[in-house]
Design a protein around this motif. Sequence first.
Motif, mmCIF file in Angstrom:
data_model
loop_
_atom_site.group_PDB
_atom_site.id
_atom_site.type_symbol
_atom_site.label_atom_id
_atom_site.label_comp_id
_atom_site.label_asym_id
_atom_site.label_seq_id
_atom_site.Cartn_x
_atom_site.Cartn_y
_atom_site.Cartn_z
ATOM 1 N N TYR A 43 -10.103 -26.025 -11.771
ATOM 2 C CA TYR A 43 -10.365 -27.451 -11.526
ATOM 3 C C TYR A 43 -11.842 -27.680 -11.236
ATOM 4 O O TYR A 43 -12.459 -28.619 -11.764
ATOM 5 C CB TYR A 43 -9.496 -27.927 -10.364
ATOM 6 N N GLU A 44 -12.436 -26.841 -10.418
ATOM 7 C CA GLU A 44 -13.862 -26.993 -10.119
ATOM 8 C C GLU A 44 -14.709 -26.661 -11.343
ATOM 9 O O GLU A 44 -15.739 -27.314 -11.590
ATOM 10 C CB GLU A 44 -14.241 -26.108 -8.933
ATOM 11 N N GLU A 45 -14.293 -25.678 -12.122
ATOM 12 C CA GLU A 45 -15.023 -25.340 -13.350
ATOM 13 C C GLU A 45 -15.008 -26.505 -14.330
ATOM 14 O O GLU A 45 -15.940 -26.687 -15.125
ATOM 15 C CB GLU A 45 -14.411 -24.107 -14.003
ATOM 16 N N ALA A 46 -13.956 -27.339 -14.260
ATOM 17 C CA ALA A 46 -13.844 -28.497 -15.137
ATOM 18 C C ALA A 46 -14.603 -29.706 -14.604
ATOM 19 O O ALA A 46 -14.590 -30.775 -15.229
ATOM 20 C CB ALA A 46 -12.373 -28.856 -15.331
ATOM 21 N N GLY A 47 -15.251 -29.560 -13.464
ATOM 22 C CA GLY A 47 -16.037 -30.655 -12.901
ATOM 23 C C GLY A 47 -15.382 -31.364 -11.734
ATOM 24 O O GLY A 47 -15.940 -32.318 -11.195
ATOM 25 N N GLY A 48 -14.189 -30.920 -11.331
ATOM 26 C CA GLY A 48 -13.522 -31.537 -10.201
ATOM 27 C C GLY A 48 -14.162 -31.148 -8.883
ATOM 28 O O GLY A 48 -14.786 -30.088 -8.767
ATOM 29 N N VAL A 49 -14.017 -32.006 -7.886
ATOM 30 C CA VAL A 49 -14.606 -31.774 -6.566
ATOM 31 C C VAL A 49 -13.484 -31.684 -5.549
ATOM 32 O O VAL A 49 -12.646 -32.587 -5.438
ATOM 33 C CB VAL A 49 -15.578 -32.901 -6.175
ATOM 34 N N LEU A 50 -13.463 -30.593 -4.788
ATOM 35 C CA LEU A 50 -12.463 -30.371 -3.757
ATOM 36 C C LEU A 50 -13.091 -30.482 -2.374
ATOM 37 O O LEU A 50 -14.304 -30.660 -2.240
ATOM 38 C CB LEU A 50 -11.823 -28.990 -3.946
ATOM 39 N N ALA A 51 -12.271 -30.378 -1.349
ATOM 40 C CA ALA A 51 -12.751 -30.467 0.030
ATOM 41 C C ALA A 51 -13.856 -29.446 0.278
ATOM 42 O O ALA A 51 -13.893 -28.375 -0.336
ATOM 43 C CB ALA A 51 -11.594 -30.241 1.002
ATOM 44 N N ALA A 52 -14.735 -29.770 1.208
ATOM 45 C CA ALA A 52 -15.951 -28.980 1.390
ATOM 46 C C ALA A 52 -15.695 -27.634 2.049
ATOM 47 O O ALA A 52 -16.383 -26.652 1.752
ATOM 48 C CB ALA A 52 -16.955 -29.783 2.220
ATOM 49 N N THR A 53 -14.718 -27.544 2.942
ATOM 50 C CA THR A 53 -14.525 -26.315 3.701
ATOM 51 C C THR A 53 -13.211 -25.630 3.332
ATOM 52 O O THR A 53 -12.258 -26.266 2.881
ATOM 53 C CB THR A 53 -14.515 -26.593 5.216
ATOM 54 N N GLY A 54 -13.180 -24.328 3.581
ATOM 55 C CA GLY A 54 -11.970 -23.566 3.315
ATOM 56 C C GLY A 54 -10.803 -24.039 4.163
ATOM 57 O O GLY A 54 -9.656 -24.076 3.705
ATOM 58 N N GLY A 55 -11.070 -24.423 5.397
ATOM 59 C CA GLY A 55 -10.011 -24.895 6.272
ATOM 60 C C GLY A 55 -9.373 -26.173 5.768
ATOM 61 O O GLY A 55 -8.146 -26.349 5.835
ATOM 62 N N GLU A 56 -10.203 -27.082 5.255
ATOM 63 C CA GLU A 56 -9.666 -28.326 4.702
ATOM 64 C C GLU A 56 -8.841 -28.046 3.450
ATOM 65 O O GLU A 56 -7.754 -28.618 3.268
ATOM 66 C CB GLU A 56 -10.819 -29.279 4.380
ATOM 67 N N ARG A 57 -9.326 -27.178 2.599
ATOM 68 C CA ARG A 57 -8.590 -26.828 1.389
ATOM 69 C C ARG A 57 -7.261 -26.166 1.736
ATOM 70 O O ARG A 57 -6.237 -26.418 1.100
ATOM 71 C CB ARG A 57 -9.434 -25.907 0.504
ATOM 72 N N LEU A 58 -7.293 -25.308 2.747
ATOM 73 C CA LEU A 58 -6.076 -24.616 3.165
ATOM 74 C C LEU A 58 -5.031 -25.613 3.649
ATOM 75 O O LEU A 58 -3.836 -25.466 3.361
ATOM 76 C CB LEU A 58 -6.407 -23.612 4.268
ATOM 77 N N TYR A 59 -5.459 -26.626 4.382
ATOM 78 C CA TYR A 59 -4.524 -27.635 4.879
ATOM 79 C C TYR A 59 -3.753 -28.268 3.724
ATOM 80 O O TYR A 59 -2.514 -28.333 3.746
ATOM 81 C CB TYR A 59 -5.274 -28.708 5.668
ATOM 82 N N TRP A 60 -4.478 -28.752 2.722
ATOM 83 C CA TRP A 60 -3.810 -29.455 1.612
ATOM 84 C C TRP A 60 -2.950 -28.500 0.802
ATOM 85 O O TRP A 60 -1.849 -28.870 0.360
ATOM 86 C CB TRP A 60 -4.845 -30.137 0.719
#
Length: 321
Positions: A256-273
């Motif tokens: 998703y990021e390689e395709a240009g998508g932007v995810l949450a800034a921190t690992g903790g935030e990403r882990l939550y979702w």
Amino acid sequence: MVIDREEAEAVRPLTLAWVNRQLEVGERVAGTEVLHGGITAEMRRLTIGTQDRSTRDLVLRTFVDPHFVEHAEDMLNREADALALLAGTDVPAPGPVAVDATATHCEYPSLLMTHVPGRTVLDDEGLEARVPLLARQLVAIHALRPAVRPHVYKAWTTADAVVPPLGADPVAWAAAVDVIREPAPRYEGRFLHRDFHPGNVLFDVSPPSTTGPHITGVVDWVQNSWGPADLDVAHCSSNLALLHGPAWGLRFAEAYEEAGGVLAATGGERLYWRLLDALPFAAGAEWVARPWRRAGRAELTTRAVEERLDAYVAALLDALG
């Protein structure tokens, strides 16, 4: 075209009469086919005979389960609105034809829409080529800016409702539950499909092809919402982990990021979702595995799916915790 009486009877009489009223002059329902793979609704492809003796296809969604009938008005109207929005975009999706969300005319709440070509592909073979396509398609969905925002997303579980699958690592699951017990991270809102996964994406994979597989449609928009891009990524990741193994669940976020998508800034935030989406599967492993087995993945027993879920939760905690 010869009408198959048994297939025609598969559409309930009041619903069939309602469908007929949506057709052009001289058209008729010439045949029906049950579409397998759905979980929440009955899906049928309707072959429409036209006045010039050609045919076209429509798709009928009908909610019959009491739980979904109760929520059908919101869900079907939400999907019809989303399909109208998507009609003016590059996101391939069905077009809305008619909706009877309160079963005023039909036996059950129903939505009639255009048919999109292609088929779902759930095999391990060719997955490496399909994952980037899924990622690029999701980035395109998140780039949409509807004039009217849909409902804010709803979480599908709470910390207190999570019950780990039998044999799961209790330490890992306790840690995972503690993550989603915290308040949701702040996020920048995006238009979400909210149920984006390989079972709701149609591909053209017919040989011979010099360009490889490509996506022909994205279906099942009843859950479309407003929320963080991470949540859509999380849902596709969970499904990939259960279908193909935990490593593919981790891989999708990278794609998703390689395709240009932007995810949450921190690992903790990403882990939550990611965990907010993965943990509800503990209560619904058989629910999701059954249509996968019907589609040819006989090895995906409930137990096999639960084991993959346990391994995926542990992998998320290792990678992002």
